[in-house]
Design a protein around this motif. Structure first.
Motif, short mmCIF file in Angstrom:
data_model
loop_
_atom_site.label_atom_id
_atom_site.label_comp_id
_atom_site.label_asym_id
_atom_site.label_seq_id
_atom_site.Cartn_x
_atom_site.Cartn_y
_atom_site.Cartn_z
N PHE A 1 62.79 35.81 -73.96
CA PHE A 1 62.41 35.40 -75.31
C PHE A 1 62.65 36.58 -76.24
O PHE A 1 62.09 37.66 -76.02
N GLY A 2 63.48 36.40 -77.23
CA GLY A 2 63.65 37.43 -78.25
C GLY A 2 64.65 38.51 -77.90
O GLY A 2 65.63 38.72 -78.62
N LEU A 3 64.41 39.20 -76.80
CA LEU A 3 65.30 40.30 -76.40
C LEU A 3 66.32 39.83 -75.36
O LEU A 3 65.94 39.34 -74.29
N ALA A 4 67.58 40.04 -75.65
CA ALA A 4 68.63 39.67 -74.69
C ALA A 4 68.52 40.49 -73.42
O ALA A 4 69.01 40.08 -72.35
N GLU A 5 67.89 41.64 -73.53
CA GLU A 5 67.68 42.47 -72.34
C GLU A 5 66.99 41.69 -71.21
O GLU A 5 67.22 41.96 -70.03
N PHE A 6 66.12 40.76 -71.59
CA PHE A 6 65.37 40.04 -70.56
C PHE A 6 66.26 39.11 -69.74
O PHE A 6 65.96 38.80 -68.59
N TYR A 7 67.34 38.64 -70.34
CA TYR A 7 68.30 37.86 -69.55
C TYR A 7 68.91 38.72 -68.45
O TYR A 7 69.07 38.29 -67.31
N LEU A 8 69.24 39.95 -68.81
CA LEU A 8 69.82 40.84 -67.80
C LEU A 8 68.79 41.26 -66.78
O LEU A 8 69.03 41.20 -65.57
N LEU A 9 67.63 41.71 -67.26
CA LEU A 9 66.60 42.22 -66.34
C LEU A 9 66.15 41.14 -65.37
O LEU A 9 65.98 41.40 -64.18
N GLY A 10 65.91 39.94 -65.89
CA GLY A 10 65.51 38.85 -65.01
C GLY A 10 66.51 38.67 -63.89
O GLY A 10 66.15 38.60 -62.70
N ALA A 11 67.77 38.62 -64.25
CA ALA A 11 68.83 38.37 -63.27
C ALA A 11 68.95 39.51 -62.27
O ALA A 11 69.03 39.29 -61.05
N VAL A 12 68.96 40.74 -62.76
CA VAL A 12 69.13 41.89 -61.87
C VAL A 12 67.95 42.01 -60.91
O VAL A 12 68.13 42.18 -59.69
N LEU A 13 66.74 41.91 -61.45
CA LEU A 13 65.56 42.13 -60.61
C LEU A 13 65.35 40.97 -59.65
O LEU A 13 64.90 41.17 -58.52
N PHE A 14 65.70 39.76 -60.07
CA PHE A 14 65.60 38.62 -59.17
C PHE A 14 66.57 38.77 -58.00
O PHE A 14 66.22 38.54 -56.84
N ARG A 15 67.79 39.19 -58.32
CA ARG A 15 68.77 39.37 -57.23
C ARG A 15 68.37 40.51 -56.30
O ARG A 15 68.55 40.41 -55.09
N LEU A 16 67.85 41.57 -56.85
CA LEU A 16 67.35 42.65 -55.99
C LEU A 16 66.25 42.14 -55.08
O LEU A 16 66.20 42.46 -53.89
N GLY A 17 65.35 41.35 -55.66
CA GLY A 17 64.25 40.80 -54.88
C GLY A 17 64.73 39.88 -53.78
O GLY A 17 64.28 39.97 -52.63
N LEU A 18 65.64 38.99 -54.12
CA LEU A 18 66.20 38.09 -53.11
C LEU A 18 66.87 38.87 -51.99
O LEU A 18 66.70 38.57 -50.80
N ALA A 19 67.66 39.87 -52.38
CA ALA A 19 68.41 40.64 -51.37
C ALA A 19 67.44 41.38 -50.45
O ALA A 19 67.65 41.43 -49.23
N GLU A 20 66.38 41.92 -51.01
CA GLU A 20 65.42 42.64 -50.18
C GLU A 20 64.70 41.66 -49.26
O GLU A 20 64.50 41.93 -48.07
N PHE A 21 64.34 40.51 -49.80
CA PHE A 21 63.65 39.50 -49.00
C PHE A 21 64.51 39.03 -47.84
O PHE A 21 64.01 38.76 -46.74
N LEU A 22 65.81 38.93 -48.08
CA LEU A 22 66.68 38.29 -47.09
C LEU A 22 67.34 39.27 -46.14
O LEU A 22 68.09 38.86 -45.25
N ARG A 23 67.05 40.57 -46.32
CA ARG A 23 67.58 41.55 -45.37
C ARG A 23 67.11 41.16 -43.97
O ARG A 23 65.94 40.86 -43.76
N ASP A 24 68.02 41.13 -43.02
CA ASP A 24 67.70 40.80 -41.62
C ASP A 24 67.25 39.35 -41.43
O ASP A 24 66.56 39.04 -40.47
N THR A 25 67.58 38.49 -42.37
CA THR A 25 67.17 37.09 -42.27
C THR A 25 68.38 36.22 -41.94
O THR A 25 69.47 36.44 -42.46
N ALA A 26 68.12 35.23 -41.11
CA ALA A 26 69.18 34.27 -40.78
C ALA A 26 69.54 33.47 -42.03
O ALA A 26 68.68 33.21 -42.88
N ASP A 27 70.78 33.09 -42.15
CA ASP A 27 71.23 32.17 -43.21
C ASP A 27 71.00 32.73 -44.62
O ASP A 27 70.77 31.97 -45.57
N ALA A 28 71.10 34.04 -44.76
CA ALA A 28 70.77 34.65 -46.06
C ALA A 28 71.67 34.09 -47.17
O ALA A 28 71.20 33.81 -48.26
N GLU A 29 72.96 33.93 -46.90
CA GLU A 29 73.85 33.46 -47.97
C GLU A 29 73.47 32.06 -48.43
O GLU A 29 73.44 31.77 -49.64
#
Lengths: 371, 371, 371
Positions: A325-353
């Motif tokens: 909302f308001g700041l375009a930065e949040f579009y980037l931050l949301g995406a980057v941090l979500f992907r980092l979170g997913l990647a960390e969650f799925l490390r060593d996990t079956a069917d990660a892709e």
């Protein structure tokens, strides 16, 4: 085998709940005012950059503006002005890697980019989320006519989903069943006859503020009846909120009552009740959840928060939203941090892709019936 | 010095709260129906394997059936059918490394293994947990006779503990003090005269459903009066539950009122309120806690959840339970994930071996006075 | 560049909420009685050392008494007696590295060191936190005179802050607005005329216990009106507490009502509601937060708890407190574990040194206007 982060970065995100960004250049005060959910300006000696989200902006957004990571706030804001809001907005939205935006344009629309502008900036397809209370507050109607007038107004909108902010107005402890016509009429009568302060957005000109449990339920059921996925604000938000009345568990009766409809209900944000939301997504067949808004707000802790959501939430019921909302930065931050979170969650996990694809995109395509 | 996991694996567990497993072979739908707490079948395109518990089954249970870790769900289910339910049940229960099972057989008993069968499958000793509401619902009684009839029925049972599911029926916000005879009689009268839907298990034939705060308190006090440890369902469960009414903190008054009895009260499951449960275990002298059910449900996150429980809970008040129900896999997963969690928690900790022994076995022996 | 822990260790802490320590030598029972928030002695076979805080004492405090880290509890207590309480108190308080202590002396003052003694033991400057309820309970007054008498008594105290324990007495679900004179008079009348048990400290001689929502609000507003920062007990405490009534979110109305005063409100402890407290610190301009008491109570988990607080809390609104009471060990543990937590949080973070200084010291200097 690719690293989880590598393919998380490669999957375009469906951002199922977001807003416009400010078109104008922002000075430091205006930028900081949009950076957190605080209701008042920073006090003497305070800066909103001294927070998880502030560190995240410097860490992840500065390089998008050709600055080194962790550039000082003053340098960041100077560079932002130098490039101009339009160029910054374009860079952030492009770098977010989104394929689709579902936009709630019902809050402070005059200051923010339109859907068409967001589409142009991001290169993504855009769909409309109709804010139920905003639509109701625009009506010129009567107590007797309200129900039909609202249904007609909703039918005229080209909406991919509806959204309720009942959490802000009356809290989420709502009865479940569809209110009767008589109940709706009586509630509309109370609302339309009420006097005193009650603008829909405090401090602004505008229509009367809708805040009545019967009417919020009625609006939500109108969405259900049209088969439109219903987004519900839960948890974290600005100080208009009584946060303890925004725990998604308070929706249990409403979720029971709507489960057989087959219409998806999306619990937005949820922090700090995101484990509760994960539970609801597991036990009810139509509940989807995200941790939008929190994802950028908690900065480096986003992976920890996402991991808590995913303890009970089925992977097929987790969505991505920035709630930018308001700041375009949040579009980037949301995406980057979500992907980092997913990647960390799925490390060593079956069917990660496969799981990355579900959560980043496929779940939203299914739930919203996107082409 | 041995690694924590090495000696955690070597200590047989007392599983102080568990249930029977299904005797029959299970097709995919039946297996998935038992895999989570969802109340309805998976929707189109959904699989219950796409969840933390689903990944955990593939990771930890597949090798017990001679498959590679992370085997696909279809391979797993095929191999399960190939071996047959009896062989699978035996392998899982043996691999769990349990010395004692305290079994609540009061829910859907006709489909599940008996205590004797569980003993044979596991090689463990078995004790009976009497489900209070189930026992009351079996009585043929009158309002005036209910209290005595219930006490007699309980006295006839060879129980190591009792269990209440008040959380499911009326929530945990119960008054503390023992109800009077007159209160019990009046409540029993209301219950026995009530009409309308109210089977104890929805959708099944069976006795009238007990759901009255006075009666639940009465049943709990009957357990206290007989000196039988009282297990209380708290937190996470199926969608019959209003989860926000199942926070163990709501039991504070009951815990104050029962503290001087010296009879242990066991708070089961507790997720996502497990930190609250840890607090109660610290401040009350008779409170024991576990994170059963959650341990397998959250899969790879079980160590994180256990660590949160152990922030305030005294190590002498933490117990192990699987809360396994239906699937023998849960006996294995509970045990494996609990031991992983303990080992991670105790890395670099003084007295790790002694603490493992307390939590895995000795606390339960003391609290339940097991031989 | 220095390691975060290196400069965290180098910044003296302002401990903005702490208490006296016991002057007398302590035998094992007396030491264990002070080690956790339990209300009763350990049961047979139990030791309070079997807990996170017990392990932390052995890990971090034993070396201060010239013992190896992780020394057995018996060795620790023997060495403690050998050195004598005064020497132990001095060592712990010196090793804590504190520059300033704000001391709440209103609970069991007769057994504990005075402010002057704490200053001498620690080498730190000491300020007084006046416990509002304790001050009110000392008054000889009338219903009509109570408001003025209390204001006069408060004005006579040389206080750096006030503190309310409304959480213990009536819970935090307080109305926000300042009570009227008539409301205060009526409430004082009820209080002063009440009979029956009600000593301010159960089991002790002393004045009548104040427990009335109107009176707690009045006391808090007296602090606001004098411009004295108001400390509020939130969350974790002993079993006198109904923990679910101590969630800081219940203060939302009071925080809204006091925001424009500009007087800081400090939410103390907060565990396990510390994420909620972090939210309040973000959205209200005058809210400061800590995780005192929990920091030592959860031992090795303190960094995890602090990281959760810092998800939403602005770095300019986080304070340090030990909430040490009785045992000098808590001054050391609070400081060590807080610094470990800060250092872990700030690893790889921009401006780590500046943020350490804010949270360790500068925020408290600003909020309390310390010289």
């Amino acid at each position: 085998m690719r690293e989880p982060l590598e393919f998380a970065d490669a999957v375009p995100l469906v951002d199922h709940h977001c807003h416009g960004v400010v078109r104008a250049d922002l000075d430091r005060d205006a930028f900081e005012a949009l950076l957190t959910e605080a209701g008042t300006p920073p006090g003497p000696g305070e800066s909103r950059f001294d927070s998880q989200v502030g560190l995240a902006v410097r860490r992840w957004c500065a390089p998008v503006l050709d600055l080194p990571a962790d550039a000082p706030a003053a340098d960041y804001l100077e560079r932002r002005r130098e490039l101009g809001a339009d160029e910054v907005n374009r860079r952030m939205l492009r770098a977010a890697g989104v394929s689709r935006l579902l936009v709630d344009g019902g809050f402070r629309p005059d200051e923010l980019t339109t859907e068409a502008e967001l589409a142009a900036l991001s290169g993504a397809e855009v769909g409309t989320v109709v804010r139920l209370e905003h639509l109701a507050e625009q009506l010129t109607t009567t107590a007797a006519g309200f129900a039909d007038d609202f249904r007609s107004a909703l039918a005229e909108r080209d909406a991919v989903a509806v959204k309720s902010i009942a959490a802000y107005r009356v809290g989420l402890d709502l009865a479940g069943e569809r209110p009767t016509d008589a109940e709706v009429r009586a509630a509309a009568d109370r609302w339309l006859r009420s006097t005193g302060p009650g603008r829909a957005e405090p401090g602004r000109a505008g229509p009367r503020r809708l805040a009545d449990p019967v009417l919020h339920r009625f609006l939500i059921w109108c969405g259900i009846d049209r088969g439109l996925p219903v987004q519900l604000h839960c948890g974290y938000g600005d100080p208009d909120l009584d946060l303890h009345r925004a725990d998604p568990l308070l929706l249990t009766n409403l979720l029971r009552a709507t489960a057989s409809s087959g219409v998806p209900v999306m619990l937005l944000h949820n922090y700090p009740f995101h484990r509760n939301a994960g539970y609801l997504a597991q036990v009810f067949p139509h509940v989807y959840v995200d941790v939008g808004l929190a994802t950028h707000a908690v900065g480096s802790r986003a992976p920890a928060v996402l991991a808590e959501l995913l303890e009970l939430a089925p992977f097929g019921r987790v969505l991505y939203s920035s709630d930018a909302f308001g700041l375009a930065e949040f579009y980037l931050l949301g995406a980057v941090l979500f992907r980092l979170g997913l990647a960390e969650f799925l490390r060593d996990t079956a069917d990660a892709e496969r799981i990355v694809t579900m959560i980043s995109s496929a779940n939203a395509h299914r739930a919203y019936r996107l082409a």
